[in-house]
Write a protein that holds these residues in place. Structure first.
Motif, PDB file in Angstrom:
ATOM      1  N   GLY A 184       0.695  -1.275  -0.128  1.00 35.66           N
ATOM      2  CA  GLY A 184       0.007  -0.012  -0.182  1.00 35.66           C
ATOM      3  C   GLY A 184       0.853   1.351  -0.007  1.00 35.66           C
ATOM      4  O   GLY A 184       2.213   1.176   0.250  1.00 35.66           O
ATOM      5  N   VAL A 185       0.067   2.487  -0.335  1.00 32.33           N
ATOM      6  CA  VAL A 185       0.832   3.648  -0.140  1.00 32.33           C
ATOM      7  C   VAL A 185       0.013   4.622   0.388  1.00 32.33           C
ATOM      8  O   VAL A 185      -1.106   4.697   0.155  1.00 32.33           O
ATOM      9  CB  VAL A 185       1.202   3.886  -1.777  1.00 32.33           C
ATOM     10  CG1 VAL A 185       1.741   5.523  -1.737  1.00 32.33           C
ATOM     11  CG2 VAL A 185       2.195   3.023  -2.385  1.00 32.33           C
ATOM     12  N   THR A 186       0.669   5.541   1.299  1.00 32.99           N
ATOM     13  CA  THR A 186       0.010   6.815   1.771  1.00 32.99           C
ATOM     14  C   THR A 186       1.019   7.733   1.881  1.00 32.99           C
ATOM     15  O   THR A 186       2.026   7.780   1.596  1.00 32.99           O
ATOM     16  CB  THR A 186      -0.688   6.236   3.038  1.00 32.99           C
ATOM     17  OG1 THR A 186      -1.470   7.508   3.404  1.00 32.99           O
ATOM     18  CG2 THR A 186       0.312   5.934   4.180  1.00 32.99           C
ATOM     19  N   PHE A 187       0.458   8.892   2.705  1.00 33.54           N
ATOM     20  CA  PHE A 187       1.443   9.887   2.783  1.00 33.54           C
ATOM     21  C   PHE A 187       1.505  10.540   4.112  1.00 33.54           C
ATOM     22  O   PHE A 187       0.407  10.328   4.912  1.00 33.54           O
ATOM     23  CB  PHE A 187       1.169  11.281   1.871  1.00 33.54           C
ATOM     24  CG  PHE A 187      -0.259  11.724   1.797  1.00 33.54           C
ATOM     25  CD1 PHE A 187      -0.465  12.799   2.904  1.00 33.54           C
ATOM     26  CD2 PHE A 187      -1.109  11.063   1.186  1.00 33.54           C
ATOM     27  CE1 PHE A 187      -1.537  13.328   2.870  1.00 33.54           C
ATOM     28  CE2 PHE A 187      -2.623  11.775   0.975  1.00 33.54           C
ATOM     29  CZ  PHE A 187      -2.828  12.905   1.949  1.00 33.54           C
ATOM     30  N   ASN A 188       2.445  11.390   4.765  1.00 37.56           N
ATOM     31  CA  ASN A 188       2.215  11.800   6.106  1.00 37.56           C
ATOM     32  C   ASN A 188       2.697  13.122   5.963  1.00 37.56           C
ATOM     33  O   ASN A 188       3.938  13.534   5.553  1.00 37.56           O
ATOM     34  CB  ASN A 188       3.364  10.904   6.842  1.00 37.56           C
ATOM     35  CG  ASN A 188       3.419  11.227   8.299  1.00 37.56           C
ATOM     36  OD1 ASN A 188       2.245  11.951   8.882  1.00 37.56           O
ATOM     37  ND2 ASN A 188       4.377  10.811   9.113  1.00 37.56           N
ATOM     38  N   VAL A 189       2.016  14.123   6.510  1.00 41.55           N
ATOM     39  CA  VAL A 189       2.508  15.662   6.316  1.00 41.55           C
ATOM     40  C   VAL A 189       2.423  16.199   7.860  1.00 41.55           C
ATOM     41  O   VAL A 189       1.614  15.707   8.720  1.00 41.55           O
ATOM     42  CB  VAL A 189       1.556  16.255   5.394  1.00 41.55           C
ATOM     43  CG1 VAL A 189       1.689  15.722   4.058  1.00 41.55           C
ATOM     44  CG2 VAL A 189       0.204  16.285   5.792  1.00 41.55           C
ATOM     45  N   GLY A 190       3.311  17.343   7.857  1.00 39.18           N
ATOM     46  CA  GLY A 190       3.155  18.001   9.185  1.00 39.18           C
ATOM     47  C   GLY A 190       4.000  19.368   9.210  1.00 39.18           C
ATOM     48  O   GLY A 190       4.314  19.678   8.257  1.00 39.18           O
ATOM     49  N   ALA A 191       3.666  20.086  10.365  1.00 38.25           N
ATOM     50  CA  ALA A 191       4.021  21.553  10.355  1.00 38.25           C
ATOM     51  C   ALA A 191       4.576  21.726  11.869  1.00 38.25           C
ATOM     52  O   ALA A 191       3.513  21.317  12.645  1.00 38.25           O
ATOM     53  CB  ALA A 191       3.168  22.422   9.801  1.00 38.25           C
ATOM     54  N   VAL A 192       5.313  22.833  11.886  1.00 44.67           N
ATOM     55  CA  VAL A 192       5.668  22.986  13.408  1.00 44.67           C
ATOM     56  C   VAL A 192       5.754  24.767  13.214  1.00 44.67           C
ATOM     57  O   VAL A 192       6.156  25.095  12.372  1.00 44.67           O
ATOM     58  CB  VAL A 192       7.006  22.587  13.812  1.00 44.67           C
ATOM     59  CG1 VAL A 192       7.110  23.201  15.372  1.00 44.67           C
ATOM     60  CG2 VAL A 192       6.756  20.999  14.078  1.00 44.67           C
ATOM     61  N   ALA A 193       4.903  25.332  14.369  1.00 44.57           N
ATOM     62  CA  ALA A 193       5.009  26.786  14.253  1.00 44.57           C
ATOM     63  C   ALA A 193       5.419  27.332  15.408  1.00 44.57           C
ATOM     64  O   ALA A 193       4.651  26.766  16.615  1.00 44.57           O
ATOM     65  CB  ALA A 193       3.587  27.514  14.002  1.00 44.57           C
ATOM     66  N   GLU A 194       6.715  27.792  15.599  1.00 44.84           N
ATOM     67  CA  GLU A 194       7.123  28.478  16.736  1.00 44.84           C
ATOM     68  C   GLU A 194       6.545  29.802  17.040  1.00 44.84           C
ATOM     69  O   GLU A 194       7.004  31.004  16.628  1.00 44.84           O
ATOM     70  CB  GLU A 194       8.785  28.487  16.558  1.00 44.84           C
ATOM     71  CG  GLU A 194       9.556  27.275  16.499  1.00 44.84           C
ATOM     72  CD  GLU A 194      10.968  27.465  16.372  1.00 44.84           C
ATOM     73  OE1 GLU A 194      11.384  28.310  15.885  1.00 44.84           O
ATOM     74  OE2 GLU A 194      11.815  26.628  17.032  1.00 44.84           O
ATOM     75  N   MET A 195       5.782  29.693  18.318  1.00 50.42           N
ATOM     76  CA  MET A 195       5.164  30.977  18.558  1.00 50.42           C
ATOM     77  C   MET A 195       5.814  31.945  19.233  1.00 50.42           C
ATOM     78  O   MET A 195       5.786  33.207  19.187  1.00 50.42           O
ATOM     79  CB  MET A 195       3.674  30.511  19.382  1.00 50.42           C
ATOM     80  CG  MET A 195       2.991  29.599  18.861  1.00 50.42           C
ATOM     81  SD  MET A 195       2.571  29.844  17.023  1.00 50.42           S
ATOM     82  CE  MET A 195       1.436  31.209  17.393  1.00 50.42           C
ATOM     83  N   SER A 196       7.096  31.475  19.808  1.00 49.25           N
ATOM     84  CA  SER A 196       8.030  32.306  20.779  1.00 49.25           C
ATOM     85  C   SER A 196       9.187  31.100  21.098  1.00 49.25           C
ATOM     86  O   SER A 196       9.251  30.215  20.761  1.00 49.25           O
ATOM     87  CB  SER A 196       7.123  32.804  21.948  1.00 49.25           C
ATOM     88  OG  SER A 196       7.184  31.737  22.958  1.00 49.25           O
ATOM     89  N   ASP A 197      10.005  31.992  21.861  1.00 51.53           N
ATOM     90  CA  ASP A 197      11.137  31.026  22.144  1.00 51.53           C
ATOM     91  C   ASP A 197      10.616  30.059  23.115  1.00 51.53           C
ATOM     92  O   ASP A 197      11.384  28.977  23.349  1.00 51.53           O
ATOM     93  CB  ASP A 197      12.235  32.007  22.833  1.00 51.53           C
ATOM     94  CG  ASP A 197      12.871  32.717  22.000  1.00 51.53           C
ATOM     95  OD1 ASP A 197      12.934  32.464  20.660  1.00 51.53           O
ATOM     96  OD2 ASP A 197      13.540  33.596  22.381  1.00 51.53           O
ATOM     97  N   ARG A 198       9.590  30.108  23.746  1.00 51.66           N
ATOM     98  CA  ARG A 198       9.147  29.124  24.784  1.00 51.66           C
ATOM     99  C   ARG A 198       8.185  28.036  24.339  1.00 51.66           C
ATOM    100  O   ARG A 198       7.700  27.303  24.979  1.00 51.66           O
ATOM    101  CB  ARG A 198       8.871  29.732  25.942  1.00 51.66           C
ATOM    102  CG  ARG A 198       9.985  30.579  26.509  1.00 51.66           C
ATOM    103  CD  ARG A 198       9.312  31.429  27.667  1.00 51.66           C
ATOM    104  NE  ARG A 198       8.671  30.694  28.895  1.00 51.66           N
ATOM    105  CZ  ARG A 198       8.281  31.202  30.075  1.00 51.66           C
ATOM    106  NH1 ARG A 198       8.281  32.453  29.934  1.00 51.66           N
ATOM    107  NH2 ARG A 198       7.671  30.807  30.938  1.00 51.66           N
TER     108      ARG A 198
END
Length: 464
Positions: free
Chosen positions: A214-228
């Motif tokens: 089978g074949v599928t996909f995996n996507v993601g994102a990270v947003a740095e709102m601040s240093d913490r």
């Protein structure tokens, strides 16, 4: 004998579904010792051992180049207690060995690429032959290998996105027995029980094997709102696995003889095994043949956040939804006899998972970790069977990591899986009209422990 072959085919597909649910539906994410230690939380800040390829492809663009590999041992135990007799059937404890590996490389300041190999559904279950559940399955093995090439880039100073293509290779083996007493006598409106055949009489052993892709996909994102503070999201699309397999039937002697005046017209004392033998040859219903089916693995959506209240302390929290309602039904195609094709009722439900974790940098080299997970069950009440004695679960995990100045690191983790007892059945299900009250005859008990270790090497520039 049509029902005999149908039961075997149902076992083939049901095990594909149930074993998959055992791993992902229950949220056991053990493809990184660092991640295991924090309860697999961290979609907003994945561990820096290469496992971001799985846990959030976008984070690959945040991290240094890294090569990581590890091993997971999952020790499982289970038992079943009958309602009316109080008899307990306990299976031997088993340990599944699951390796994994990742490698990612920075391609300049904004871009990164990598590949991961992991086996999220590599579990199995074996029950003693004395257990009535052998007519569903007494030995099941499922192995999967996911290969995921991944690309990631920094879309903005604060935003990192990535995507991976998952190529899945699966194999399965199922072994079960067939109960003669429940099967209809050809040309008659009654079963072999009417001929005096006792309940739970084994007359055939079924060995099923299959391979699928089978074949599928995996996507993601990270947003740095601040240093913490950072937030993350990951989505893995559903995947359809096409299986091709073989069904091998072997006759099991019953030692029974027909009584006088039997409706088969055979003389008194005729060995029943001789009468049944024709079903295993020529045009019989239990002749070896091919089986094909398609199973849809569900989609996953994970959202989470990372918060650093102190310079040396990071707190993580995730929520995951898994669309196990995609497991509605499956069509089993028998290559030898088209009329034997069957539709299998799966009847699963979506699961919800909450993950909490924390990492404390005790020193520059030593990190201490802990995590907790709560997961709802993928199976509805009438679906609980020897394939997957599943219930809601709590996970408790601890671990540590040690990093050498030259970039080498070692991580280790232990996780205890505490599963609630749950009522279930020991026989198959043929209709949605059958309720849990009609099917369930006892209580399943199960537990598991996870041990894993990861070695990694980070190099080539700085991460975030």
């Amino acid at each position: 004998m049509r029902r005999s072959l149908a039961v075997a085919g149902i076992a083939f597909t049901a095990t594909l579904a149930a074993t998959a649910a055992r791993a992902q539906g229950s949220g056991v994410m053990t493809h990184s010792s660092c991640a295991t230690a924090v309860g697999a939380a961290g979609v907003a800040r994945p561990c820096e051992d290469g496992s971001a390829i799985l846990f959030n492809p976008g984070a690959v663009a945040m991290q240094r180049s890294v090569i990581g590999a590890g091993w997971t041992g999952i020790s499982t135990g289970a038992a079943f207690t009958y309602d009316y007799t109080g008899e307990e059937v306990e299976r031997d404890r088993e340990t599944a060995s699951v390796p994994f590996g990742f490698a990612s490389f920075r391609l300049g300041e904004r871009f990164a690429a990598g590949v991961g190999a992991f086996a999220p559904y590599g579990l199995g279950i074996t029950w003693p032959m004395s257990f009535e559940g052998r007519f569903v399955s007494y030995d099941t093995k499922l192995h999967n290998i996911y290969i995921q090439p991944t690309l990631a880039f920094q879309a903005a100073p604060w935003l990192f996105v990535g995507a991976g293509l998952d190529v899945v290779r699966s194999s399965i083996e199922i072994n079960q027995r067939l109960d003669l007493s429940t099967l209809p006598v050809r040309g008659n409106p009654f079963t072999f029980a009417a001929l005096g055949v006792p309940s739970s009489t084994d007359f055939a052993d079924v060995h099923l094997t299959g391979d699928g892709n089978g074949v599928t996909f995996n996507v993601g994102a990270v947003a740095e709102m601040s240093d913490r503070i950072s937030v993350g999201v990951r989505y893995m699309h559903r995947a359809e696995i096409d299986f091709e397999g073989d069904a091998v039937f072997s006759q099991v002697p019953t030692g029974l003889r027909l009584a006088a005046g039997n409706p088969l017209g055979a003389p008194a004392g005729t060995p029943l095994d001789a009468v049944l033998q024709s079903q295993f040859a020529g045009t019989g219903a239990l002749v070896n043949g091919g089986i094909t089916t398609a199973v849809t693995l569900p989609a996953q959506l994970v959202v989470g956040a990372s918060f650093r209240p102190l310079p040396n302390l990071e707190l993580l929290g995730d929520y995951q939804w898994t669309s196990w309602e995609d497991f509605d039904q499956a069509v089993i195609d028998f290559a030898r006899i088209e009329s034997q094709d069957q539709t299998l009722i799966l009847d699963y439900q979506d699961t919800h998972t909450v993950r909490l974790g924390g990492e404390l940098d005790a020193t520059e080299a030593l990190a201490l970790r802990a995590g907790f997970v709560y997961n709802t069950a993928a199976e509805k009440s009438a679906s609980v069977s020897p394939f997957l004695p599943e219930a809601e679960r709590n996970y408790y995990s601890v671990g540590l990591g040690y990093r050498l100045p030259v970039g080498l690191g070692i991580d280790a983790a232990y996780q205890l899986i505490d599963q609630a007892d749950r009522r279930g059945r020991v026989r198959g299900r043929s209709s949605l009209d059958q309720t849990a009250d009609q099917l369930n005859v006892g209580v399943y008990h199960a537990d598991a422990s996870v041990f894993n270790v990861t070695l990694s090497y980070r190099f080539g520039g700085q991460g975030r």
